[in-house]
Design an enzyme around this catalytic site. Structure first.
Site, PDB file in Angstrom:
ATOM      1  N   LYS A 153      -4.244  -1.164  21.575  1.00 20.07           N
ATOM      2  CA  LYS A 153      -3.016  -0.807  22.293  1.00 20.07           C
ATOM      3  C   LYS A 153      -1.959  -0.192  21.386  1.00 20.07           C
ATOM      4  CE  LYS A 153      -1.509  -4.460  24.378  1.00 20.07           C
ATOM      5  NZ  LYS A 153      -2.397  -5.581  24.196  1.00 20.07           N
ATOM      6  N   ARG A 163       2.386 -10.091  31.096  1.00 17.62           N
ATOM      7  CA  ARG A 163       1.099 -10.697  30.761  1.00 17.62           C
ATOM      8  C   ARG A 163       0.539 -11.509  31.923  1.00 17.62           C
ATOM      9  NH1 ARG A 163       2.598 -12.853  24.974  1.00 17.62           N
ATOM     10  NH2 ARG A 163       4.260 -13.523  26.316  1.00 17.62           N
ATOM     11  N   ARG A 189     -12.774  -7.493  10.510  1.00 19.16           N
ATOM     12  CA  ARG A 189     -11.501  -7.219   9.842  1.00 19.16           C
ATOM     13  C   ARG A 189     -11.327  -8.114   8.608  1.00 19.16           C
ATOM     14  NH1 ARG A 189      -6.460  -6.692  13.814  1.00 19.16           N
ATOM     15  NH2 ARG A 189      -6.663  -8.953  13.994  1.00 19.16           N
ATOM     16  N   ARG A 232      -9.015 -13.616   8.647  1.00 13.64           N
ATOM     17  CA  ARG A 232      -8.086 -14.532   9.305  1.00 13.64           C
ATOM     18  C   ARG A 232      -8.890 -15.444  10.226  1.00 13.64           C
ATOM     19  NH1 ARG A 232      -3.382 -12.182  12.665  1.00 13.64           N
ATOM     20  NH2 ARG A 232      -5.213 -11.781  13.908  1.00 13.64           N
ATOM     21  N   ARG A 272     -10.337 -15.972  22.548  1.00 17.99           N
ATOM     22  CA  ARG A 272      -9.119 -15.214  22.853  1.00 17.99           C
ATOM     23  C   ARG A 272      -9.358 -14.245  24.007  1.00 17.99           C
ATOM     24  NH1 ARG A 272      -7.929 -12.537  17.254  1.00 17.99           N
ATOM     25  NH2 ARG A 272      -6.191 -11.477  18.247  1.00 17.99           N
TER      26      ARG A 272
END
Ligand SMILES: [Zn+2]
Length: 214
Positions: free
Chosen positions: A14, A89, A128, A161, A172
């Site tokens: 996004k 949201r 990542r 992370r 998530r």
């Protein structure tokens, strides 16, 4: 005033897309995070209220966020074009946003839903790696460092992370899908939901969104 919304799962890209659209159009990128920071810095009564929650490490409640959005819209000019990112949201927030926009004589014009296959998101996020030293972001396959596990810029160690582990990413995504399903229906029924294929490159996704922008 024009208003469009970007909807997409974590890892859908996004931020990159919003940046691309902002550069090519007169749309301003409006994220609630930025609006909150501005209000807190300006020391407005609503900003100070938001700050009291942030200082306690709590989420800023919906009604405070809505007031901040409302104040931002009240300052707006008729020619403003706003691109909301990360908000609304939930269905409740979407209804409240409609009410706030109506007061400003505006409405949500288009909602862009970024479609990305789950396995693409998992690979984007779980690959990542972040530098402990300088915060630079790498990706094991897409943006690999020259030496494995070592930052090109500062030589610091790279780590993943905890949020980016595969299990957490899947979790998530599930939370995101549960939260946004009713939101997607809501905008689909209004006939303003537009799909954008964001499973390719950010450049292609931006191009597609620009071509569908009314
Ligand atoms: Zn580094």
């Amino acid at each position: 005033m024009k208003a469009i919304i970007l909807l997409g799962a974590p890892g859908a890209g996004k931020g990159t897309l919003a940046e691309g659209v902002r550069k090519e159009t007169d749309y301003q990128h409006v994220s609630t995070g930025d609006m909150l920071r501005v209000a807190v810095k300006a020391g407005t009564p609503t900003g100070l209220e938001a700050k009291s929650y942030m200082e306690k490490g709590e989420l800023v409640p919906d009604d405070v966020i809505l007031r901040i959005v409302g104040e931002r819209l009240a300052e707006g000019r008729p020619e403003d074009k706003l691109m909301f990112d990360g908000f609304p949201r939930t269905l409740e927030q979407a209804r409240q946003l409609d009410a706030v926009l109506e007061k400003a004589g505006a409405k949500v014009d288009q909602v862009f839903l970024l479609d990305v296959p789950t396995e693409t998101i998992v690979s984007r996020l779980s690959g990542r790696r972040i530098c402990k030293g300088c915060g630079a972001v790498y990706h094991v396959t897409n943006i690999p460092p020259k030496a494995e596990g070592v930052c090109d810029k500062c030589g610091g160690p790279l780590y993943q992370r905890p949020d980016d582990s595969e299990a957490t990413v899947l979790n998530r995504l599930e939370v995101y899908q549960r939260q946004t399903a009713s939101l997607i229906d809501f905008y689909e029924q209004k006939g303003i939901l537009i799909h954008v294929n964001a499973g390719t490159t950010p450049q292609d996704a931006t191009k597609e969104m620009l071509s569908k922008l009314a």
